[in-house]
Design a protein around this motif. Structure first.
Motif, PDB file in Angstrom:
ATOM      1  N   TYR A 102      -7.764   2.617   8.966  1.00  0.00           N
ATOM      2  CA  TYR A 102      -7.418   2.358   7.566  1.00  0.00           C
ATOM      3  C   TYR A 102      -7.923   0.963   7.163  1.00  0.00           C
ATOM      4  CZ  TYR A 102      -4.182   2.579   3.498  1.00  0.00           C
ATOM      5  OH  TYR A 102      -3.611   2.567   2.245  1.00  0.00           O
ATOM      6  N   ILE A 103      -7.297   0.350   6.170  1.00  0.00           N
ATOM      7  CA  ILE A 103      -7.819  -0.885   5.580  1.00  0.00           C
ATOM      8  C   ILE A 103      -7.842  -2.054   6.574  1.00  0.00           C
ATOM      9  CG2 ILE A 103      -7.539  -2.522   3.666  1.00  0.00           C
ATOM     10  CD1 ILE A 103      -8.215   0.290   2.733  1.00  0.00           C
ATOM     11  N   CYS A 104      -6.838  -2.129   7.433  1.00  0.00           N
ATOM     12  CA  CYS A 104      -6.816  -3.241   8.399  1.00  0.00           C
ATOM     13  C   CYS A 104      -8.041  -3.171   9.291  1.00  0.00           C
ATOM     14  CB  CYS A 104      -5.545  -3.194   9.246  1.00  0.00           C
ATOM     15  SG  CYS A 104      -4.103  -3.715   8.304  1.00  0.00           S
TER      16      CYS A 104
ATOM     17  N   PHE B 148       0.864  -1.187   0.000  1.00  0.00           N
ATOM     18  CA  PHE B 148       0.000   0.000   0.000  1.00  0.00           C
ATOM     19  C   PHE B 148       0.896   1.230   0.000  1.00  0.00           C
ATOM     20  CE2 PHE B 148       0.576  -1.448   4.378  1.00  0.00           C
ATOM     21  CZ  PHE B 148       0.754  -0.296   5.126  1.00  0.00           C
TER      22      PHE B 148
ATOM     23  N   LEU C 241       0.479  -4.812   8.732  1.00  0.00           N
ATOM     24  CA  LEU C 241       1.701  -4.065   9.065  1.00  0.00           C
ATOM     25  C   LEU C 241       1.332  -2.734   9.723  1.00  0.00           C
ATOM     26  CD1 LEU C 241       4.806  -3.504   8.743  1.00  0.00           C
ATOM     27  CD2 LEU C 241       4.233  -2.481   6.524  1.00  0.00           C
TER      28      LEU C 241
ATOM     29  N   ASN D  94       4.983  -5.588   1.886  1.00  0.00           N
ATOM     30  CA  ASN D  94       4.233  -5.774   3.130  1.00  0.00           C
ATOM     31  C   ASN D  94       4.613  -7.123   3.749  1.00  0.00           C
ATOM     32  OD1 ASN D  94       2.390  -6.067   5.175  1.00  0.00           O
ATOM     33  ND2 ASN D  94       0.750  -5.019   4.059  1.00  0.00           N
TER      34      ASN D  94
ATOM     35  N   HIS E 128      -1.324  -6.591  14.631  1.00  0.00           N
ATOM     36  CA  HIS E 128      -0.498  -5.683  13.828  1.00  0.00           C
ATOM     37  C   HIS E 128       0.971  -5.973  14.132  1.00  0.00           C
ATOM     38  CE1 HIS E 128      -3.563  -2.570  12.463  1.00  0.00           C
ATOM     39  NE2 HIS E 128      -2.778  -2.730  11.427  1.00  0.00           N
TER      40      HIS E 128
HETATM   41  N1  PCA Z   1      -1.512  -2.317   7.221  1.00  0.00           N
HETATM   42  C1  PCA Z   1      -2.479  -1.283   6.922  1.00  0.00           C
HETATM   43  C2  PCA Z   1      -3.287  -1.820   5.775  1.00  0.00           C
HETATM   44  C3  PCA Z   1      -2.586  -3.036   5.300  1.00  0.00           C
HETATM   45  C4  PCA Z   1      -1.548  -3.306   6.298  1.00  0.00           C
HETATM   46  O1  PCA Z   1      -0.811  -4.288   6.311  1.00  0.00           O
HETATM   47  C5  PCA Z   1      -3.328  -0.900   8.126  1.00  0.00           C
HETATM   48  O2  PCA Z   1      -2.831  -0.975   9.260  1.00  0.00           O
HETATM   49  O3  PCA Z   1      -4.484  -0.517   7.958  1.00  0.00           O
END
Ligand code: PCA
Length: 212
Positions: free
Chosen positions: A144-146, A12, A73, A18, A170
């Motif tokens: 965010y996306i996670c 991303f 991540l 990643n 995470h």
């Molecule tokens: N981390 C981002 C989105 C994808 C990832 O691995 C996050 O923390 O939203």
């Protein structure tokens, strides 16, 4: 037979590599004794709202897993985070991997403001710490996306006849081989340390799925 889905994410903006993708692929190949009788399926989800809204629900329906464990991540955090909630919020600031920004502040208007992790987060924290990694409980998975993927999965689990056990970890960016970097002498974990901690959290989650 228990089915566990381990989900990582693709690159991303700001993270062209990643490490969560490699982590879930390796975790699924590993034959841990604590995971005997468990089918571990790895999946790497593109880091986009479209993938969270389409690919992820299709994946969950296809496998109807007993346990779902996400690894994402968090590149600015030097330790492992066990997430305790997903929030019904999206950043309007950061674009996803397909350069889309979320148009509304709520992920899904009308749904609860937050959803709690569907697992014993303290037990997962304990399992991670037992591998000697720096792991901490974290309030929520961000904006965010996670967080969006976690929220969506928790919501689907609630709606399912047989709710799944669902957790989110995470990970920090691992240190490069043979190097100790990080601020003020703090060292980031190696990929191997992340593998051990990830495997321990997965085993604890599967044990919980077996009990429920
Ligand atoms: N981390 C981002 C989105 C994808 C990832 O691995 C996050 O923390 O939203």
């Amino acid at each position: 037979m228990i089915t566990a889905l381990v989900i990582g994410f693709g690159p991303f903006p700001g993270a062209p590599q990643n490490p969560s993708a490699e982590l879930v692929r390796r975790l699924a190949k590993q034959r841990l004794p604590s995971l005997a009788g468990t089918r571990v399926i790895a999946h790497v989800l593109p880091t986009s709202y479209a993938a969270v809204n389409e690919e992820l629900p299709a994946l969950l329906r296809r496998h109807d897993p007993d346990a779902v464990l996400f690894f994402g991540l968090a590149s600015r955090t030097p330790y492992l985070r066990i997430e305790q909630r997903a929030v019904n919020k999206a950043t309007g600031f950061y674009a996803d991997a397909s350069r889309t920004k979320y148009a509304t502040r709520a992920l899904t208007p009308g749904l609860p403001a937050e959803l709690r992790v569907r697992a014993d987060a303290r037990r997962l924290h304990f399992a991670a710490r037992a591998t000697r990694i720096d792991a901490r409980l974290s309030r929520d998975a961000g904006r965010y996306i996670c967080n969006a993927a976690f929220y969506r999965t928790l919501h689907m689990s609630d709606e399912n006849d047989r709710p799944w056990v669902v957790a989110f970890v995470h990970i920090p960016r691992p240190r490069r081989r043979g190097r100790l970097d990080g601020k003020r002498g703090r060292t980031r974990p190696s990929v191997e340390a992340l593998m051990r901690a990830g495997g321990a959290v997965l085993a604890a989650l599967v044990a919980e799925a077996r009990r429920s």
